[in-house]
Design a protein around this motif. Structure first.
Motif, PDB file in Angstrom:
ATOM      1  N   ALA A  68      16.714 157.424  91.376  1.00  0.00           N
ATOM      2  CA  ALA A  68      16.123 158.740  90.876  1.00  0.00           C
ATOM      3  C   ALA A  68      16.500 159.440  89.802  1.00  0.00           C
ATOM      4  CB  ALA A  68      14.857 158.639  91.170  1.00  0.00           C
ATOM      5  N   LEU A  69      17.910 160.209  90.586  1.00  0.00           N
ATOM      6  CA  LEU A  69      18.404 160.767  90.349  1.00  0.00           C
ATOM      7  C   LEU A  69      19.767 160.759  89.209  1.00  0.00           C
ATOM      8  CD1 LEU A  69      19.139 162.915  94.364  1.00  0.00           C
ATOM      9  CD2 LEU A  69      17.628 163.535  91.471  1.00  0.00           C
ATOM     10  N   THR A  70      19.847 159.503  89.782  1.00  0.00           N
ATOM     11  CA  THR A  70      20.792 159.119  88.765  1.00  0.00           C
ATOM     12  C   THR A  70      20.555 159.222  87.563  1.00  0.00           C
ATOM     13  OG1 THR A  70      21.869 157.979  90.384  1.00  0.00           O
ATOM     14  CG2 THR A  70      21.808 157.663  88.105  1.00  0.00           C
ATOM     15  N   ALA A  71      19.052 158.846  87.649  1.00  0.00           N
ATOM     16  CA  ALA A  71      18.076 158.488  86.226  1.00  0.00           C
ATOM     17  C   ALA A  71      17.680 160.359  85.671  1.00  0.00           C
ATOM     18  CB  ALA A  71      17.055 157.636  86.361  1.00  0.00           C
ATOM     19  N   ALA A  72      17.210 160.775  86.637  1.00  0.00           N
ATOM     20  CA  ALA A  72      17.802 162.062  85.941  1.00  0.00           C
ATOM     21  C   ALA A  72      18.846 162.673  85.253  1.00  0.00           C
ATOM     22  CB  ALA A  72      16.825 162.986  86.952  1.00  0.00           C
ATOM     23  N   ARG A  73      19.794 162.404  86.336  1.00  0.00           N
ATOM     24  CA  ARG A  73      21.295 163.225  85.893  1.00  0.00           C
ATOM     25  C   ARG A  73      21.719 162.525  84.154  1.00  0.00           C
ATOM     26  NH1 ARG A  73      25.711 162.118  88.889  1.00  0.00           N
ATOM     27  NH2 ARG A  73      25.623 159.872  88.771  1.00  0.00           N
ATOM     28  N   ALA A  74      21.077 161.237  84.110  1.00  0.00           N
ATOM     29  CA  ALA A  74      21.961 160.665  82.901  1.00  0.00           C
ATOM     30  C   ALA A  74      20.737 161.190  81.688  1.00  0.00           C
ATOM     31  CB  ALA A  74      21.345 159.328  82.091  1.00  0.00           C
ATOM     32  N   HIS A  75      19.400 161.553  81.862  1.00  0.00           N
ATOM     33  CA  HIS A  75      19.160 162.890  80.658  1.00  0.00           C
ATOM     34  C   HIS A  75      19.669 164.019  80.701  1.00  0.00           C
ATOM     35  CE1 HIS A  75      16.106 159.572  80.274  1.00  0.00           C
ATOM     36  NE2 HIS A  75      15.877 160.294  81.398  1.00  0.00           N
ATOM     37  N   VAL A 125      15.453 150.750  80.862  1.00  0.00           N
ATOM     38  CA  VAL A 125      16.428 150.660  82.347  1.00  0.00           C
ATOM     39  C   VAL A 125      16.057 151.642  82.735  1.00  0.00           C
ATOM     40  CG1 VAL A 125      18.972 150.624  81.997  1.00  0.00           C
ATOM     41  CG2 VAL A 125      17.569 149.572  79.994  1.00  0.00           C
ATOM     42  N   GLU A 126      15.828 152.476  82.515  1.00  0.00           N
ATOM     43  CA  GLU A 126      15.460 154.004  83.090  1.00  0.00           C
ATOM     44  C   GLU A 126      14.560 153.298  84.239  1.00  0.00           C
ATOM     45  OE1 GLU A 126      13.652 158.479  82.411  1.00  0.00           O
ATOM     46  OE2 GLU A 126      12.549 156.584  81.522  1.00  0.00           O
ATOM     47  N   HIS A 127      13.591 153.460  83.873  1.00  0.00           N
ATOM     48  CA  HIS A 127      12.822 152.650  84.725  1.00  0.00           C
ATOM     49  C   HIS A 127      13.429 151.679  85.425  1.00  0.00           C
ATOM     50  CE1 HIS A 127       8.558 152.207  86.388  1.00  0.00           C
ATOM     51  NE2 HIS A 127       8.650 150.574  86.578  1.00  0.00           N
ATOM     52  N   GLY A 128      13.718 150.419  85.421  1.00  0.00           N
ATOM     53  CA  GLY A 128      14.433 149.989  86.698  1.00  0.00           C
ATOM     54  C   GLY A 128      15.116 150.234  87.110  1.00  0.00           C
ATOM     55  N   LEU A 129      15.459 150.986  86.814  1.00  0.00           N
ATOM     56  CA  LEU A 129      16.708 151.923  87.856  1.00  0.00           C
ATOM     57  C   LEU A 129      16.154 152.859  88.948  1.00  0.00           C
ATOM     58  CD1 LEU A 129      19.852 152.203  88.840  1.00  0.00           C
ATOM     59  CD2 LEU A 129      19.569 154.108  87.113  1.00  0.00           C
ATOM     60  N   ALA A 130      15.391 153.631  88.196  1.00  0.00           N
ATOM     61  CA  ALA A 130      14.367 154.044  88.611  1.00  0.00           C
ATOM     62  C   ALA A 130      13.377 153.839  90.170  1.00  0.00           C
ATOM     63  CB  ALA A 130      13.399 154.876  88.260  1.00  0.00           C
ATOM     64  N   SER A 131      13.189 152.288  90.108  1.00  0.00           N
ATOM     65  CA  SER A 131      12.027 152.126  90.921  1.00  0.00           C
ATOM     66  C   SER A 131      13.269 151.199  91.093  1.00  0.00           C
ATOM     67  CB  SER A 131      11.175 151.572  89.685  1.00  0.00           C
ATOM     68  OG  SER A 131      11.781 150.515  89.127  1.00  0.00           O
ATOM     69  N   SER A 133      14.896 148.066  90.648  1.00  0.00           N
ATOM     70  CA  SER A 133      14.936 147.085  90.520  1.00  0.00           C
ATOM     71  C   SER A 133      16.001 146.791  89.760  1.00  0.00           C
ATOM     72  CB  SER A 133      13.554 146.654  88.848  1.00  0.00           C
ATOM     73  OG  SER A 133      11.715 146.911  89.240  1.00  0.00           O
ATOM     74  N   LEU A 134      16.860 147.543  89.196  1.00  0.00           N
ATOM     75  CA  LEU A 134      17.844 147.475  89.006  1.00  0.00           C
ATOM     76  C   LEU A 134      19.192 148.126  89.650  1.00  0.00           C
ATOM     77  CD1 LEU A 134      17.312 147.528  84.767  1.00  0.00           C
ATOM     78  CD2 LEU A 134      17.759 145.786  86.171  1.00  0.00           C
ATOM     79  N   SER A 135      20.109 148.198  89.700  1.00  0.00           N
ATOM     80  CA  SER A 135      20.952 148.487  90.419  1.00  0.00           C
ATOM     81  C   SER A 135      22.785 149.330  89.787  1.00  0.00           C
ATOM     82  CB  SER A 135      22.359 147.675  91.172  1.00  0.00           C
ATOM     83  OG  SER A 135      22.654 146.686  90.295  1.00  0.00           O
ATOM     84  N   GLN A 136      22.708 150.341  89.831  1.00  0.00           N
ATOM     85  CA  GLN A 136      24.065 150.896  88.618  1.00  0.00           C
ATOM     86  C   GLN A 136      24.416 149.815  88.663  1.00  0.00           C
ATOM     87  OE1 GLN A 136      24.325 154.177  88.488  1.00  0.00           O
ATOM     88  NE2 GLN A 136      25.195 153.830  87.069  1.00  0.00           N
ATOM     89  N   ARG A 137      25.450 148.926  89.057  1.00  0.00           N
ATOM     90  CA  ARG A 137      26.082 147.687  88.221  1.00  0.00           C
ATOM     91  C   ARG A 137      25.301 146.608  87.353  1.00  0.00           C
ATOM     92  NH1 ARG A 137      29.957 145.679  86.405  1.00  0.00           N
ATOM     93  NH2 ARG A 137      30.231 142.881  87.043  1.00  0.00           N
ATOM     94  N   HIS A 138      23.842 146.548  87.027  1.00  0.00           N
ATOM     95  CA  HIS A 138      23.386 145.729  86.294  1.00  0.00           C
ATOM     96  C   HIS A 138      23.594 147.334  84.888  1.00  0.00           C
ATOM     97  CE1 HIS A 138      21.851 143.758  89.296  1.00  0.00           C
ATOM     98  NE2 HIS A 138      21.185 143.170  88.219  1.00  0.00           N
ATOM     99  N   VAL A 139      23.058 147.952  85.434  1.00  0.00           N
ATOM    100  CA  VAL A 139      22.798 149.592  84.262  1.00  0.00           C
ATOM    101  C   VAL A 139      24.959 149.713  83.270  1.00  0.00           C
ATOM    102  CG1 VAL A 139      22.914 151.922  82.967  1.00  0.00           C
ATOM    103  CG2 VAL A 139      21.500 150.865  85.544  1.00  0.00           C
ATOM    104  N   ASP A 140      25.597 149.428  84.742  1.00  0.00           N
ATOM    105  CA  ASP A 140      27.019 149.615  83.989  1.00  0.00           C
ATOM    106  C   ASP A 140      27.321 148.569  83.624  1.00  0.00           C
ATOM    107  OD1 ASP A 140      27.722 151.317  85.124  1.00  0.00           O
ATOM    108  OD2 ASP A 140      28.253 150.935  87.432  1.00  0.00           O
ATOM    109  N   VAL A 141      26.586 147.313  83.032  1.00  0.00           N
ATOM    110  CA  VAL A 141      26.449 145.897  82.496  1.00  0.00           C
ATOM    111  C   VAL A 141      26.295 146.374  80.915  1.00  0.00           C
ATOM    112  CG1 VAL A 141      26.479 143.865  81.827  1.00  0.00           C
ATOM    113  CG2 VAL A 141      27.090 144.478  83.956  1.00  0.00           C
TER     114      VAL A 141
END
Length: 480
Positions: A68-75, A125-131, A133-141
């Protein structure tokens, strides 16, 4: 005893996305969150004394908080980059500024900034990471794909329905399989870009072999398809090491290259190149084979530029391979046994000089079984199993097909199982041993994850029906 668990839960609550009204005092909340996180350090040092369930529960809470913090920091990173308030301090670009501030360096900061752009611009994607459902690796891909996307792929990534489809795919695939699936998705969206990238790699290829007083130095660059063939050859020439083999991986690879050279020079057909062509598998769907066959046998001058939104070029400037690639737009790309998309020029080359084995040979579209007369899977039977399973079928394993063994689903010796494609399933050595050690049952179901490499699903159960591993479970190891 419940203090740390409650703290982790509270941290997750602090890190959850703020309401639309933005009533949270973010600065104060972050300061409290930092204090709360630091308060976990002392008690978690004693984590070895905790029960397994408590330890896993706290780990899950911390993972949820970090996501959740990673998604918030992204914004915030996205907003800071656009505001340009970071400039004026001698940094070359935003990634350099971020790398200097975090002291992680520009390369790591560049990856972080690319991921932040994806999270800030793709709500799904943001919702997927915050919940989670996705990992940081998925976001990096997805960030890597977006950073190198052609105009057609970039346009597809901007579509909410495509984002939702990719997130749904990520929920069911681990990071490595998701990367392969996204590569195939991009190749299906814009096969011309895949072909152009392959042509550019071919243009940059080189190999230097230099004799020095300390030995012969080999260095160079190959296109990805040539590199894949080289890796297969090196693995074939360097079997698994014995327990007393003290060579490093690099030394074993060097010895394998020398062995390949010796074998080539000692071959009766050398240097006439009369040897058997290398065994490289190309897997195509029925629709892809139809489109490819039609493209290979028909003429035409349709320009790839017309469908990618690029400026049109004269007919003489359009490579024939790009015209062929354009005819494959919208169908699953040709792929190797591991699911990596293959440029059409490479497929055409292989079709020109290769041994073709028809896997589907009977009227019902099933490979012919060899019955009880043969125990080991070899030749076209093994290739057919690989074409279907693509790798170890134990959910979450991901071992590559060439490292796997074919397991008789109905055991050969105990159950009288046949050596057939229907009765075979790919398992890595470790999981093959586990299936036999624990007397587990492997079952196959039609239909896989849309967009995934394997289009069937597998479940491994104990004899009493308890599920041990399954493609049909999204998060089998995550605590509730």
């Amino acid at each position: 005893m419940a203090t740390v668990t409650e703290a982790a839960t509270a941290a997750t609550a602090h890190a959850s996305p703020a309401p639309r009204e933005h009533t949270v005092d973010v600065t104060s909340a972050v300061a409290s969150l930092v204090d709360l996180a630091r308060s976990l350090l002392a008690p978690t040092r004693d984590g070895a004394r905790w029960t397994s369930s408590r330890r896993q529960s706290v780990i899950t809470g911390i993972d949820d908080t970090v996501a959740a913090l990673t998604a918030a920091r992204a914004h915030l990173l996205h907003a800071e980059q656009r505001a340009s308030s970071w400039s004026g301090r001698g940094d070359r670009d935003f990634a350099s500024w971020r790398g200097r501030v975090t002291r992680g360096g520009a390369p790591a900061a560049s990856a972080e900034v690319r991921a932040a752009d994806v999270l800030a611009s793709m709500a799904a994607v943001e919702h997927g990471l915050a919940s989670r459902s996705l990992s940081q690796r998925h976001v990096d891909v997805l960030a890597r794909t977006a950073a190198t996307a052609s105009p057609a792929v970039a346009a597809a990534l901007a579509q909410p329905e495509e984002q939702q489809a990719l997130v749904a795919l990520g929920r069911r695939l681990d990071g490595r399989d998701f990367a392969r699936a996204v590569d195939r998705w991009a190749a299906a969206v814009d096969p011309v870009a895949l072909e152009r990238d392959h042509a550019a790699q071919r243009e940059r290829r080189h190999l230097h072999v230099t004799d020095t007083p300390g030995g012969t130095q080999v260095r160079g660059l190959l296109d990805l398809r040539a590199g894949h063939r080289l890796r297969l050859a090196l693995e074939a020439a360097s079997p698994r090491p014995t327990t007393d083999d003290e060579r490093t991986v690099e030394q074993r690879r060097a010895d394998a290259l020398a062995a390949i050279a010796e074998h080539t020079l000692s071959s009766p057909g050398s240097p006439s190149a009369a040897a058997v062509a290398p065994h490289v598998s190309v897997v195509l769907t029925e629709d892809t084979w139809t489109a490819l066959s039609r493209g290979l046998h028909q003429g035409g001058s349709s320009s790839p530029a017309q469908s990618t939104g690029e400026a049109a070029v004269g007919p003489a400037e359009v490579a024939p391979a790009e015209v062929l690639a354009e005819r494959l737009r919208g169908v699953a790309p040709p792929a190797d046994e591991e699911g990596a998309p293959i440029p059409v020029s490479e497929v055409a080359r292989l079709l020109c000089d290769c041994e073709l084995t028809r896997v589907v040979v009977d009227a019902a579209g099933r490979p012919v079984d060899v019955g009880r007369g043969q125990r080991l899977y070899s030749g076209y039977l093994r290739r057919a199993v690989i074409a279907r399973d693509r790798g170890c079928v134990w959910a979450g394993c991901g071992a590559r097909a060439r490292w796997c063994e074919v397991h008789h689903v109905r055991w050969w010796d105990r159950d009288g199982g046949e050596t057939s494609v229907e009765n075979g399933a790919l398992l890595c050595s470790s999981h093959h041993h586990e299936v036999h050690r624990r007397d587990l049952v492997v079952s196959r179901s039609p239909g896989g994850v849309p967009g995934a490499i394997r289009q069937v699903s597998y479940t491994v159960r104990t004899r009493d029906g308890a599920v041990v591993a399954s493609d049909l479970v999204e998060h089998p190891d995550r605590p509730p």
